[in-house]
Scaffold this motif. Structure first.
Motif, PDB file in Angstrom:
ATOM      1  N   ARG A  10     -30.498  51.323  35.832  1.00 16.99           N
ATOM      2  CA  ARG A  10     -29.172  51.950  35.681  1.00 16.99           C
ATOM      3  C   ARG A  10     -29.312  53.464  35.543  1.00 16.99           C
ATOM      4  NH1 ARG A  10     -25.262  47.721  32.696  1.00 16.99           N
ATOM      5  NH2 ARG A  10     -26.588  45.881  32.762  1.00 16.99           N
ATOM      6  N   LEU A  11     -30.347  53.885  34.813  1.00 18.41           N
ATOM      7  CA  LEU A  11     -30.563  55.331  34.657  1.00 18.41           C
ATOM      8  C   LEU A  11     -30.979  55.972  35.985  1.00 18.41           C
ATOM      9  CD1 LEU A  11     -32.481  55.324  31.244  1.00 18.41           C
ATOM     10  CD2 LEU A  11     -30.158  56.156  31.646  1.00 18.41           C
ATOM     11  N   ARG A  12     -31.837  55.256  36.717  1.00 16.94           N
ATOM     12  CA  ARG A  12     -32.321  55.798  37.993  1.00 16.94           C
ATOM     13  C   ARG A  12     -31.171  55.978  38.967  1.00 16.94           C
ATOM     14  NH1 ARG A  12     -37.412  52.799  40.983  1.00 16.94           N
ATOM     15  NH2 ARG A  12     -35.785  51.469  41.837  1.00 16.94           N
ATOM     16  N   GLN A  13     -30.221  55.006  38.953  1.00 16.86           N
ATOM     17  CA  GLN A  13     -29.069  55.106  39.863  1.00 16.86           C
ATOM     18  C   GLN A  13     -28.166  56.281  39.493  1.00 16.86           C
ATOM     19  OE1 GLN A  13     -26.998  51.375  40.347  1.00 16.86           O
ATOM     20  NE2 GLN A  13     -28.862  50.319  40.973  1.00 16.86           N
ATOM     21  N   LEU A  14     -27.919  56.460  38.200  1.00 21.27           N
ATOM     22  CA  LEU A  14     -27.073  57.597  37.796  1.00 21.27           C
ATOM     23  C   LEU A  14     -27.772  58.918  38.137  1.00 21.27           C
ATOM     24  CD1 LEU A  14     -24.670  58.962  36.515  1.00 21.27           C
ATOM     25  CD2 LEU A  14     -25.594  58.474  34.261  1.00 21.27           C
ATOM     26  N   THR A  72     -35.098  64.219  30.746  1.00 22.35           N
ATOM     27  CA  THR A  72     -36.233  63.569  30.100  1.00 22.35           C
ATOM     28  C   THR A  72     -35.883  62.145  29.704  1.00 22.35           C
ATOM     29  OG1 THR A  72     -36.695  65.708  29.094  1.00 22.35           O
ATOM     30  CG2 THR A  72     -37.866  63.843  28.177  1.00 22.35           C
ATOM     31  N   PHE A  73     -36.839  61.245  29.892  1.00 19.93           N
ATOM     32  CA  PHE A  73     -36.690  59.873  29.411  1.00 19.93           C
ATOM     33  C   PHE A  73     -37.590  59.691  28.199  1.00 19.93           C
ATOM     34  CE2 PHE A  73     -37.910  55.285  29.596  1.00 19.93           C
ATOM     35  CZ  PHE A  73     -36.650  54.774  29.316  1.00 19.93           C
ATOM     36  N   ILE A  74     -37.007  59.099  27.135  1.00 15.88           N
ATOM     37  CA  ILE A  74     -37.736  58.964  25.866  1.00 15.88           C
ATOM     38  C   ILE A  74     -37.728  57.500  25.433  1.00 15.88           C
ATOM     39  CG2 ILE A  74     -37.906  59.822  23.490  1.00 15.88           C
ATOM     40  CD1 ILE A  74     -35.633  61.916  24.627  1.00 15.88           C
ATOM     41  N   LEU A  86     -20.272  68.647  34.851  1.00 12.19           N
ATOM     42  CA  LEU A  86     -19.981  70.019  34.398  1.00 12.19           C
ATOM     43  C   LEU A  86     -21.191  70.931  34.613  1.00 12.19           C
ATOM     44  CD1 LEU A  86     -18.243  69.088  31.004  1.00 12.19           C
ATOM     45  CD2 LEU A  86     -17.102  69.972  33.048  1.00 12.19           C
ATOM     46  N   GLY A  87     -22.232  70.374  35.251  1.00  9.97           N
ATOM     47  CA  GLY A  87     -23.434  71.166  35.515  1.00  9.97           C
ATOM     48  C   GLY A  87     -24.377  71.194  34.329  1.00  9.97           C
ATOM     49  N   MET A  88     -24.192  70.247  33.388  1.00 10.07           N
ATOM     50  CA  MET A  88     -24.967  70.279  32.158  1.00 10.07           C
ATOM     51  C   MET A  88     -26.047  69.192  32.173  1.00 10.07           C
ATOM     52  SD  MET A  88     -23.411  72.803  30.984  1.00 10.07           S
ATOM     53  CE  MET A  88     -23.825  73.125  29.275  1.00 10.07           C
ATOM     54  N   ARG A  89     -27.020  69.312  31.254  1.00 13.65           N
ATOM     55  CA  ARG A  89     -28.174  68.411  31.248  1.00 13.65           C
ATOM     56  C   ARG A  89     -28.186  67.527  29.995  1.00 13.65           C
ATOM     57  NH1 ARG A  89     -31.882  70.314  34.946  1.00 13.65           N
ATOM     58  NH2 ARG A  89     -32.276  68.089  35.097  1.00 13.65           N
ATOM     59  N   SER A  90     -28.855  66.406  30.130  1.00 12.09           N
ATOM     60  CA  SER A  90     -28.970  65.497  28.984  1.00 12.09           C
ATOM     61  C   SER A  90     -30.265  64.688  29.101  1.00 12.09           C
ATOM     62  CB  SER A  90     -27.759  64.560  28.932  1.00 12.09           C
ATOM     63  OG  SER A  90     -27.738  63.736  30.074  1.00 12.09           O
ATOM     64  N   ASN A  91     -30.543  63.923  28.060  1.00 12.92           N
ATOM     65  CA  ASN A  91     -31.716  63.045  28.036  1.00 12.92           C
ATOM     66  C   ASN A  91     -31.264  61.590  27.986  1.00 12.92           C
ATOM     67  OD1 ASN A  91     -33.369  65.265  27.909  1.00 12.92           O
ATOM     68  ND2 ASN A  91     -33.534  65.217  25.677  1.00 12.92           N
ATOM     69  N   ALA A  92     -32.226  60.682  28.139  1.00 15.03           N
ATOM     70  CA  ALA A  92     -31.929  59.257  28.015  1.00 15.03           C
ATOM     71  C   ALA A  92     -33.053  58.587  27.239  1.00 15.03           C
ATOM     72  CB  ALA A  92     -31.815  58.630  29.409  1.00 15.03           C
ATOM     73  N   GLY A 151     -29.855  59.596  22.706  1.00 17.48           N
ATOM     74  CA  GLY A 151     -29.672  58.420  21.844  1.00 17.48           C
ATOM     75  C   GLY A 151     -28.502  57.526  22.203  1.00 17.48           C
ATOM     76  N   GLY A 152     -28.456  56.383  21.534  1.00 18.48           N
ATOM     77  CA  GLY A 152     -27.345  55.450  21.696  1.00 18.48           C
ATOM     78  C   GLY A 152     -27.480  54.542  22.898  1.00 18.48           C
ATOM     79  N   ALA A 153     -28.528  54.702  23.683  1.00 18.68           N
ATOM     80  CA  ALA A 153     -28.669  53.896  24.905  1.00 18.68           C
ATOM     81  C   ALA A 153     -29.173  52.490  24.557  1.00 18.68           C
ATOM     82  CB  ALA A 153     -29.623  54.582  25.878  1.00 18.68           C
ATOM     83  N   GLU A 154     -30.097  52.421  23.627  1.00 20.10           N
ATOM     84  CA  GLU A 154     -30.679  51.145  23.156  1.00 20.10           C
ATOM     85  C   GLU A 154     -31.168  50.330  24.348  1.00 20.10           C
ATOM     86  OE1 GLU A 154     -30.689  52.415  20.612  1.00 20.10           O
ATOM     87  OE2 GLU A 154     -28.776  53.106  19.880  1.00 20.10           O
ATOM     88  N   ILE A 155     -30.581  49.128  24.553  1.00 19.72           N
ATOM     89  CA  ILE A 155     -30.848  48.360  25.785  1.00 19.72           C
ATOM     90  C   ILE A 155     -29.476  48.129  26.397  1.00 19.72           C
ATOM     91  CG2 ILE A 155     -31.464  46.056  26.649  1.00 19.72           C
ATOM     92  CD1 ILE A 155     -33.989  47.608  26.194  1.00 19.72           C
TER      93      ILE A 155
END
Ligand code: V47
Ligand code: SF4
Length: 397
Positions: free
Chosen positions: A248-252, A261-263, A223-229, A190-194
């Motif tokens: 921007r997400l693809r570059q990161l 996961t992308f939502i 830190l070797g951890m996972r997240s979503n976008a 969350g918090g990504a919005e546009i």
């Protein structure tokens, strides 16, 4: 006809415009599409065309497998210091008398309510208030892990982390390390919005910027951890803003590989300051899932948050690039029902979710947060519950 044959038939169609043909060929060859090609897909790609491309990628990666997990949500508060125009929690929308602010003990009581349930994840996210500071969340995460060590804590977004780290005067790298030590195991999307400031400044002005959002995820991934976008779409943005967001997400992701996961989140217009903005159509929602699947070639999963889009659209999305339909939820998830989501009480039993997936010819798999398989439901028989009935949708492929 399988997904590859469908793509080859499309490529042989003499009526297909050259630019769309070249994108289809890239998809068949597993090549990345460019920014401009992303915009072309949004501007010219009809639903059936983007669906064939996205389904090819989906089936190449996951076959018919469709993931879900058993989770529950805690929303610490529905009050917020920020003023996002699309949000029903915003300080300008919500009067304090209608709000809740859970204490630490109340949140732990919610966790304890699930003690006998086979849930694997708690998803914690809500509004931002000063009393929910860094020590508060460190203590909360530790207390949850102490009470139920195997329960995966997926909590907060860069919106909260930026706010609490600033108050605590710690940098992002230190802050994320301390949250990990307290028990945080992954970050929701969350918090990504546009991301683009042309839009972000209008709808989510004061909270963390795009770069801050991306930096916090980057520190977490280091830190070797996972997240979503996520991406909140279908309001005042143009198509190219969506492509910019995904770029921007693809570059990161190229740098860290830490996103799972992308939502895509469909903008809902009830009880917020953007109620005058019309919501997107189901066709546009499905096109958006498909284009996300095509553009984000380095993301493993595309998730449809079914509580937000109705069960039927969730079923359809499985033919348009989606391979995950979130968890079995209960009625503690308020942010969406308040914003006008179809599912006012978005609970679904595991059996209901399994039947929903099977009904459109896909193969349900319960996963944990990190996509380890918990139960494969392809040939699973439920002994105790009556089979749920859903409106029967035709199988498209
Ligand atoms: O960032 C708020 C969105 C998000 C509205 O990572 C709205 O597994 C639509 O990120 N219309 C938070 N959306 C939820 C979120 C999420 C959900 C499910 C799974 C995961 C995951 C993450 O909810 C906010 C904002 O973009 N939101 N208001 C609205 N009116
Ligand atoms: Fe607060 Fe998040 Fe709502 Fe913005 S979207 S007002 S940060 S709860």
């Amino acid at each position: 006809m399988d997904a590859e044959q469908q793509l080859r038939v499309l490529l042989d169609d003499p009526r297909l415009a050259d630019d769309l043909k070249s994108i289809a060929q890239k998809v068949l060859d597993h090549q990345r599409i460019t920014f401009d090609e992303g915009v072309t897909l949004y501007e010219k790609g009809e639903l059936s065309y983007v669906g064939v491309l996205a389904n090819y990628i989906r089936e190449h990666r996951h076959g018919d497998r469709t993931y879900f997990n058993r989770n529950f949500h805690i929303e610490p508060t529905n009050l917020c210091v920020y003023d996002c125009k699309f949000c029903s929690y915003s300080r300008l929308i919500k009067q304090r008398s209608e709000g809740w602010e859970y204490t630490m003990d109340e949140m732990l009581d919610i966790v304890k309510k699930y003690d006998q349930e086979p849930v694997t994840e708690v998803h914690i996210v809500g509004g931002v208030l000063p009393q929910y500071d860094m020590p508060f969340y460190q203590q909360l995460f530790s207390a949850i892990k102490e009470h139920r060590p195997e329960l995966h804590v997926k909590a907060l977004t860069p919106v909260e982390y930026h706010y609490i780290f600033k108050k605590a005067k710690v940098d992002y790298a230190t802050g994320m390390r301390l949250m990990k030590e307290a028990g945080l195991e992954s970050m929701p999307g969350g918090g990504a919005e546009i991301f683009h400031p042309e839009i972000r400044d209008q709808i989510a002005k004061d909270k963390c910027t795009a770069d801050q959002w991306l930096d916090i995820h980057e520190e977490w991934h280091k830190l070797g951890m996972r997240s979503n976008a996520t991406m909140l779409y279908g309001h005042i943005e143009s198509y190219w803003h969506r492509v910019d967001h995904m770029e921007r997400l693809r570059q990161l992701q190229d740098r860290t590989g830490g996103f799972q996961t992308f939502i895509p989140l469909k903008f809902r217009n009830k009880d917020n300051q953007m109620s005058n903005v019309a919501e997107s159509s189901v066709i546009e929602d499905l096109r958006n899932y498909a284009i996300a699947r095509i553009y984000l070639d380095n993301f493993d999963h595309i998730k449809a948050y079914w509580a937000m889009i109705s069960r039927n659209t969730a079923q359809l999305s499985l033919n348009f690039g989606v391979d995950d339909i979130d968890g079995t939820l209960d009625d503690t998830t308020k942010i969406y029902s308040m914003a006008g989501a179809e599912e006012q009480n978005p609970g679904m039993s595991t059996r209901q979710l399994v039947e929903l997936i099977k009904q459109v010819g896909r193969h349900p798999v319960e996963r944990d947060t990190l996509y380890h398989v918990i139960t494969d439901y392809e040939n699973h028989e439920f002994a105790d519950e009556p089979k749920p009935q859903f409106y029967k949708l035709p199988v498209i492929n």
